[in-house]
Each structure stands twice: as structure tokens, then as C-alpha cells.
Design a protein around this motif. Structure first.
Motif, short mmCIF file in Angstrom:
data_model
loop_
_atom_site.label_atom_id
_atom_site.label_comp_id
_atom_site.label_asym_id
_atom_site.label_seq_id
_atom_site.Cartn_x
_atom_site.Cartn_y
_atom_site.Cartn_z
N LYS A 164 0.98 -1.36 0.13
CA LYS A 164 -0.10 -0.66 0.01
C LYS A 164 0.86 1.15 0.12
O LYS A 164 1.81 1.58 1.55
CB LYS A 164 -1.10 -0.17 1.48
N ALA A 165 0.72 1.51 -0.98
CA ALA A 165 1.58 2.91 -0.97
C ALA A 165 0.58 4.69 -0.58
O ALA A 165 -0.28 4.24 -1.33
CB ALA A 165 2.78 3.46 -2.21
N LEU A 166 0.83 5.13 -0.24
CA LEU A 166 0.42 6.50 -0.44
C LEU A 166 0.93 7.96 -0.70
O LEU A 166 2.34 9.16 0.04
CB LEU A 166 0.00 6.78 0.94
N ASN A 186 2.87 -1.63 -9.49
CA ASN A 186 2.31 -3.04 -9.17
C ASN A 186 1.60 -2.44 -7.08
O ASN A 186 1.45 -2.90 -6.76
CB ASN A 186 2.73 -4.34 -8.80
N ALA A 187 2.62 -0.91 -6.93
CA ALA A 187 1.69 -0.59 -6.08
C ALA A 187 0.47 -0.62 -5.80
O ALA A 187 -0.04 -0.12 -6.48
CB ALA A 187 3.32 -0.18 -5.49
N THR A 188 -0.70 -0.75 -4.72
CA THR A 188 -1.96 -0.25 -4.66
C THR A 188 -2.03 1.35 -4.04
O THR A 188 -1.58 1.59 -2.78
CB THR A 188 -2.39 -1.04 -3.12
N GLU A 205 -2.01 3.72 7.35
CA GLU A 205 -2.47 1.95 6.65
C GLU A 205 -1.17 1.76 5.73
O GLU A 205 -1.22 1.17 5.17
CB GLU A 205 -3.83 2.63 5.71
N ALA A 206 0.21 3.06 5.57
CA ALA A 206 0.67 2.98 4.18
C ALA A 206 1.99 2.27 4.29
O ALA A 206 2.20 1.99 5.14
CB ALA A 206 0.85 4.54 3.51
N ASP A 207 2.25 1.36 3.70
CA ASP A 207 3.12 0.84 3.36
C ASP A 207 4.68 1.34 3.06
O ASP A 207 5.83 1.49 3.54
CB ASP A 207 3.47 -0.52 3.00
#
Ligand SMILES: NC(=O)c1ccc[n+]([C@@H]2O[C@H](COP(=O)([O-])OP(=O)(O)OC[C@H]3O[C@@H](n4cnc5c(N)ncnc54)[C@H](OP(=O)(O)O)[C@@H]3O)[C@@H](O)[C@H]2O)c1
Length: 295
Positions: A164-166, A186-188, A205-207
Motif C-alpha cells: 500500500k503506497a500513499l 504494482n503498488a496499490t 495504512e501506508a507501507d
């Protein structure tokens, strides 16, 4: 990597390594092509921050063997005058890259000036043709700061697929292209901006968290998921006890202990941006002469 031992994403060292690689490529190609690569840097007016950036870019060009043609225009230069300069540079075979230092004085329309640049000489990757190629995942010149973010993540073998990328910020210069590049890997991807509600919860939430806002120390420890990778694109000038210094959008002291990887400011994305500018110029130079280089 445990969340208590953050690893510094050292853009300064990687940028130096890239510059050495570029220097070696130029040394190989110059005897065959018969001239060095050329980068034209256009600056209008006397914005002191821009003057520092332009000087850094020119110094970096000199180090690797790119002929940089700095052109400094007075504040009252007209749109038509700049368009003529760009048209001439587009035709000049010694010039492989053209960069208009932003921001421009208010009376100038930067978007239409960027449009005048030959897309093959668009060293900053901001021409609509190159941005369109990015949207379509086609090869093309990529904007330098987002490309610098991606190259740094790649250097440290940080997995992006499925993460999960922000991205905080949605500018054409940084936020939107970096979001597209993360998506390409392919990150979300989520993009936050000034109207985002409950930014803190979205951040947690972000990885992978990329901050490109321009607000000193706005990302605090509570906003970061333990073990997240934190990329600080922000460059903010602040004064502490009367002394000017640069800080990012991330409160480094607070966030570093919870992050797995983090970029410093200065020494993170700033030097990577310059390295990508040089890389774009050398790629255009090689391609024009019929050589393909991998960088
Ligand atoms: N390291 C480098 O080489 C490099 C290169 C370029 C830029 N930078 C730095 O990166 C930062 C961003 O640059 P930029 O050109 O992208 O800036 P920009 O065009 O001003 O964009 C800032 C973005 O931040 C968003 N934003 C503002 N306040 C916010 C808030 N409270 N919460 C969430 N989002 C917020 C804005 O949202 P809205 O769209 O809703 O207004 C906008 O999308 C600056 O500090 C700049 O100096 C560094």
C-alpha cells in the motif's frame, strides 16, 4: 529490518555513484559522437532558491562532463522572448536537454513554455508527451524528482508490488507522476491532498509513504505505520535560533525510530533529482546519435 533500526535511504551517495556511471558513459561516447552532451538551463528572475538549484545543476554537469549552457534572463523577459530562445535550442544540435527552472515569474505561463520544448530534449520530463508516455507505461523521459524516488527505492531493493503506497501531494511536478510510477511497479496507490479527510488514518495504512507537500515536519510519528518506508520529498527553509536550515515534510527525529527506511533532508531526494536530470540528458544524447545505453 526491524522497526527500531531505520535504514537511511542515502540519496547523496547513490547520486554520486550515478554521476560516476554517467561520467564513464560520456567518456565512452564522446570520441564516437564528437562532442559532449549539452544541457541548457533557463532561469528567469532572481528567485534565490532557484539560483541555488541552478548552480547545483551546473556544477553537477561540469563534474560528469556535460556542457551546460546556463542562460539567465531578467525578471521582465516576455513569453515570446523565451519561446524564441526555446525554439533556437530545439534546433541546436549541441543541445540534448532543455530545462526551464520553475517557478517562473507570475506573468509567464510555464505550461505553455514547457510545451514549446522538443519532447526529445525535455530533460525535466514535464512535457505533455512525456507525461502521456508515463500514463501509458511507454518508455520516455521521466520527470526527475519522481524518477529519483523510484531509483532510490530500487537501489535498496524495496518491494513495491502489492504494497500500500500513499503519495501526499498531487502536483504535476511530483505527486501525480510518482503515484503513476508506483502503480507501474504494482503498488496499490492512494493519493492524498489538501481536501483529504482524516489524513492521519490514511497515512497509518501506508507501507510506503511519500510526502510531497511543502509543509515543514507535518508528518509526525503517530501518522506512520511501524515499519513503513518513508520518502520525504519536501524541501522547506526554516529558521532555528535565527539560523536558516532545510527540513522536509516529515519530522525526521520523531518518525525515524518507527520507520524501516527513511530519506534524510537534505541528502535524500534532492541529490537524486539532479542525478536523474543528468541521466535524462545523457540518454537523449546517446539516443540522438543512435546508441542505446542502460543506466
Ligand atoms: N527534492 C526535490 O528535488 C524536490 C523537487 C520538487 C519539489 N520539492 C519539494 O516538494 C514539495 C512539494 O512540491 P510540489 O511542487 O509538488 O508542491 P505543490 O505544487 O505546492 O503541491 C503541494 C501538494 O500538497 C498538497 N497539500 C497541501 N497541504 C496539504 C495538507 N495539509 N494535507 C495534504 N496535502 C496537502 C496540495 O494539495 P492540493 O492539490 O489539494 O492543493 C498539493 O497537491 C515542496 O516542499 C518542494 O519544495 C522537492
Amino acid at each position: 529490518m526491524s522497526a527500531s533500526t531505520p535504514c537511511l535511504l542515502d540519496g547523496k551517495t547513490l547520486a554520486k555513484k550515478i554521476q560516476l556511471e554517467l561520467q564513464a558513459k560520456i567518456a565512452q561516447l564522446e570520441p564516437k559522437i564528437g562532442r559532449p552532451p549539452g544541457l541548457a538551463v533557463l532561469m528567469v528572475g532572481d528567485n534565490p532558491a532557484s539560483a541555488v538549484y541552478v548552480r547545483n545543476k551546473e556544477r553537477a554537469c561540469q563534474k560528469v562532463g556535460i556542457a551546460s549552457v546556463g542562460q539567465h534572463f531578467p525578471e521582465n523577459t516576455t513569453q515570446e522572448e523565451l519561446e524564441e530562445v526555446i525554439a533556437r535550442l530545439n534546433q541546436d544540435d549541441r543541445v540534448d536537454g532543455i530545462l526551464v527552472q520553475l517557478p517562473l515569474p507570475k506573468h509567464l505561463d510555464s505550461i505553455s513554455l514547457l510545451r514549446c520544448i522538443d519532447p526529445d530534449k525535455d530533460a525535466d520530463g514535464l512535457h505533455q508527451v512525456n507525461l502521456g508516455k508515463l500514463v501509458r507505461s511507454e518508455p520516455g523521459l521521466r520527470s526527475c524528482t519522481p524518477a529519483g524516488v523510484m531509483r532510490l527505492l530500487q537501489e535498496y531493493n524495496i518491494t513495491l508490488a502489492g504494497k500500500k503506497a500513499l503519495v501526499i501531494g498531487r502536483s504535476i511536478l511530483v505527486g501525480k507522476p510518482v503515484a503513476l510510477m508506483l502503480l507501474e511497479q504494482n503498488a496499490t496507490v492512494t493519493i492524498a491532498h489538501s481536501r483529504t479527510q482524516d489524513l492521519e488514518a490514511v497515512c497509518r495504512e501506508a507501507d510506503i509513504l511519500v510526502a510531497a507537500v511543502g509543509k515543514p515536519n507535518m508528518i509526525t510519528q503517530e501518522m506512520v505505520k511501524p515499519g513503513a518506508v518513508v520518502i520525504d520529498v519536501g524541501i522547506n527553509r526554516v529558521e532555528t535560533s535565527g539560523k536558516p536550515r532545510l527540513v522536509g515534510d516529515v519530522d525526521f527525529e520523531q518518525v525515524a525510530p518507527v520507520a524501516s527506511y527513511i530519506t534524510p533532508v537534505p541528502g535524500g531526494i534532492g541529490p537524486m533529482t539532479v542525478a536523474m536530470l543528468l541521466s535524462n540528458t545523457v540518454q537523449s544524447y546517446a539516443r540522438k546519435a543512435g546508441y542505446t545505453i542502460s543506466l
